[in-house]
Design a protein around this motif. Sequence first.
Motif, PDB file in Angstrom:
ATOM      1  N   LEU A  48      40.865  34.413  44.368  1.00 40.48           N
ATOM      2  CA  LEU A  48      40.786  34.477  45.729  1.00 40.48           C
ATOM      3  C   LEU A  48      41.628  35.545  45.863  1.00 40.48           C
ATOM      4  O   LEU A  48      42.739  35.567  45.117  1.00 40.48           O
ATOM      5  CB  LEU A  48      41.334  33.606  46.386  1.00 40.48           C
ATOM      6  CG  LEU A  48      41.986  33.317  47.745  1.00 40.48           C
ATOM      7  CD1 LEU A  48      40.654  33.779  48.883  1.00 40.48           C
ATOM      8  CD2 LEU A  48      42.502  32.098  48.199  1.00 40.48           C
ATOM      9  N   CYS A  49      41.583  36.591  46.724  1.00 37.81           N
ATOM     10  CA  CYS A  49      42.495  37.727  46.830  1.00 37.81           C
ATOM     11  C   CYS A  49      43.396  37.320  48.078  1.00 37.81           C
ATOM     12  O   CYS A  49      42.941  36.785  49.441  1.00 37.81           O
ATOM     13  CB  CYS A  49      41.796  38.786  47.432  1.00 37.81           C
ATOM     14  SG  CYS A  49      42.950  40.279  48.167  1.00 37.81           S
ATOM     15  N   GLY A  50      44.746  37.045  47.732  1.00 36.63           N
ATOM     16  CA  GLY A  50      45.684  36.796  49.109  1.00 36.63           C
ATOM     17  C   GLY A  50      45.938  37.628  49.976  1.00 36.63           C
ATOM     18  O   GLY A  50      46.204  37.270  51.084  1.00 36.63           O
ATOM     19  N   ALA A  51      45.465  38.738  50.023  1.00 37.14           N
ATOM     20  CA  ALA A  51      45.522  39.853  50.892  1.00 37.14           C
ATOM     21  C   ALA A  51      44.271  40.028  51.985  1.00 37.14           C
ATOM     22  O   ALA A  51      44.471  39.908  53.175  1.00 37.14           O
ATOM     23  CB  ALA A  51      45.607  41.205  50.378  1.00 37.14           C
ATOM     24  N   CYS A  52      43.121  39.915  51.350  1.00 38.38           N
ATOM     25  CA  CYS A  52      41.840  40.096  52.173  1.00 38.38           C
ATOM     26  C   CYS A  52      41.224  38.699  52.211  1.00 38.38           C
ATOM     27  O   CYS A  52      39.980  38.804  53.172  1.00 38.38           O
ATOM     28  CB  CYS A  52      41.187  41.428  51.764  1.00 38.38           C
ATOM     29  SG  CYS A  52      40.385  41.030  50.263  1.00 38.38           S
ATOM     30  N   GLY A  53      41.192  38.001  51.181  1.00 35.63           N
ATOM     31  CA  GLY A  53      40.540  36.621  51.312  1.00 35.63           C
ATOM     32  C   GLY A  53      39.203  36.790  50.406  1.00 35.63           C
ATOM     33  O   GLY A  53      38.417  35.760  50.366  1.00 35.63           O
ATOM     34  N   ALA A  54      38.936  37.992  49.967  1.00 41.90           N
ATOM     35  CA  ALA A  54      37.736  38.024  48.938  1.00 41.90           C
ATOM     36  C   ALA A  54      37.943  36.988  47.792  1.00 41.90           C
ATOM     37  O   ALA A  54      38.900  36.353  47.552  1.00 41.90           O
ATOM     38  CB  ALA A  54      37.688  39.359  48.274  1.00 41.90           C
ATOM     39  N   ARG A  55      36.691  36.495  47.462  1.00 40.24           N
ATOM     40  CA  ARG A  55      36.393  35.487  46.546  1.00 40.24           C
ATOM     41  C   ARG A  55      35.523  36.200  45.426  1.00 40.24           C
ATOM     42  O   ARG A  55      34.441  36.944  45.776  1.00 40.24           O
ATOM     43  CB  ARG A  55      35.965  34.153  46.984  1.00 40.24           C
ATOM     44  CG  ARG A  55      36.813  33.645  47.952  1.00 40.24           C
ATOM     45  CD  ARG A  55      36.293  32.199  48.215  1.00 40.24           C
ATOM     46  NE  ARG A  55      37.295  31.313  48.794  1.00 40.24           N
ATOM     47  CZ  ARG A  55      37.817  31.357  50.198  1.00 40.24           C
ATOM     48  NH1 ARG A  55      37.270  32.205  50.994  1.00 40.24           N
ATOM     49  NH2 ARG A  55      38.564  30.484  50.384  1.00 40.24           N
TER      50      ARG A  55
ATOM     51  N   ALA B  74      43.846  43.511  40.324  1.00 45.26           N
ATOM     52  CA  ALA B  74      43.356  44.170  41.439  1.00 45.26           C
ATOM     53  C   ALA B  74      42.355  43.562  42.067  1.00 45.26           C
ATOM     54  O   ALA B  74      41.241  43.046  41.276  1.00 45.26           O
ATOM     55  CB  ALA B  74      42.900  45.708  41.240  1.00 45.26           C
ATOM     56  N   CYS B  75      42.340  43.474  43.483  1.00 46.17           N
ATOM     57  CA  CYS B  75      41.060  42.746  44.001  1.00 46.17           C
ATOM     58  C   CYS B  75      40.139  43.649  44.038  1.00 46.17           C
ATOM     59  O   CYS B  75      40.200  44.912  44.253  1.00 46.17           O
ATOM     60  CB  CYS B  75      41.518  42.240  45.546  1.00 46.17           C
ATOM     61  SG  CYS B  75      40.052  42.043  46.598  1.00 46.17           S
ATOM     62  N   PRO B  76      38.800  43.151  43.683  1.00 43.33           N
ATOM     63  CA  PRO B  76      37.578  44.046  43.845  1.00 43.33           C
ATOM     64  C   PRO B  76      37.167  44.375  45.157  1.00 43.33           C
ATOM     65  O   PRO B  76      36.410  45.396  45.056  1.00 43.33           O
ATOM     66  CB  PRO B  76      36.477  43.210  42.965  1.00 43.33           C
ATOM     67  CG  PRO B  76      36.924  41.708  43.237  1.00 43.33           C
ATOM     68  CD  PRO B  76      38.358  41.914  43.183  1.00 43.33           C
ATOM     69  N   SER B  77      37.563  43.801  46.119  1.00 41.34           N
ATOM     70  CA  SER B  77      37.194  44.482  47.336  1.00 41.34           C
ATOM     71  C   SER B  77      38.285  45.202  48.085  1.00 41.34           C
ATOM     72  O   SER B  77      37.906  46.243  48.453  1.00 41.34           O
ATOM     73  CB  SER B  77      37.159  43.181  48.350  1.00 41.34           C
ATOM     74  OG  SER B  77      36.611  43.461  49.547  1.00 41.34           O
ATOM     75  N   CYS B  78      39.570  44.982  48.114  1.00 45.65           N
ATOM     76  CA  CYS B  78      40.426  45.863  48.741  1.00 45.65           C
ATOM     77  C   CYS B  78      41.161  46.310  47.711  1.00 45.65           C
ATOM     78  O   CYS B  78      42.048  47.533  48.235  1.00 45.65           O
ATOM     79  CB  CYS B  78      41.316  44.879  49.851  1.00 45.65           C
ATOM     80  SG  CYS B  78      42.501  43.817  49.107  1.00 45.65           S
ATOM     81  N   GLY B  79      41.332  46.052  46.551  1.00 38.62           N
ATOM     82  CA  GLY B  79      42.269  46.790  45.543  1.00 38.62           C
ATOM     83  C   GLY B  79      43.710  46.449  45.422  1.00 38.62           C
ATOM     84  O   GLY B  79      44.499  46.944  44.459  1.00 38.62           O
TER      85      GLY B  79
END
Length: 136
Positions: free
Chosen positions: A18-25, A37-42
Amino acid sequence: MVICPAVLHMHGELMRALCGACGARWDAPAEMAVADACPSCGKAATRPDVVWFGEYPYHMEEIWDAIRAAELFVAIGTSGQVYPAAAFVQDAGRAGVETLELNLERSDVSHDFDETRQGPATELVPAWVEEVLAGR
Ligand SMILES: [Zn+2]
């Protein structure tokens, strides 16, 4: 009796990230770090997709809907001490749903169940499943 095949992971899934910044999973890699790095927001805000103490569990509306629509609510292996899950038996009781507790020992909410059985889950669950399948 209709048995719902769905599993609702109210406390998340350890094999998910889970990305704590944008909520992507996404599916968790074998090794994971906050700096990944989050694959969605980086952003570097990666964490396991699990609910920690103080966070609100997932799928609560779906869970309450499933409890209210159930014919039977069964809790297997619970202390009955952690809410909101500990209150599911009370929610079921208010909805007129039959309730059964299968537990190693009496829990803090055993008194709220219509029936409780004590023993190891390895013994209680197979015996109970046999009863259900036999229509008893
Ligand atoms: Zn993100």
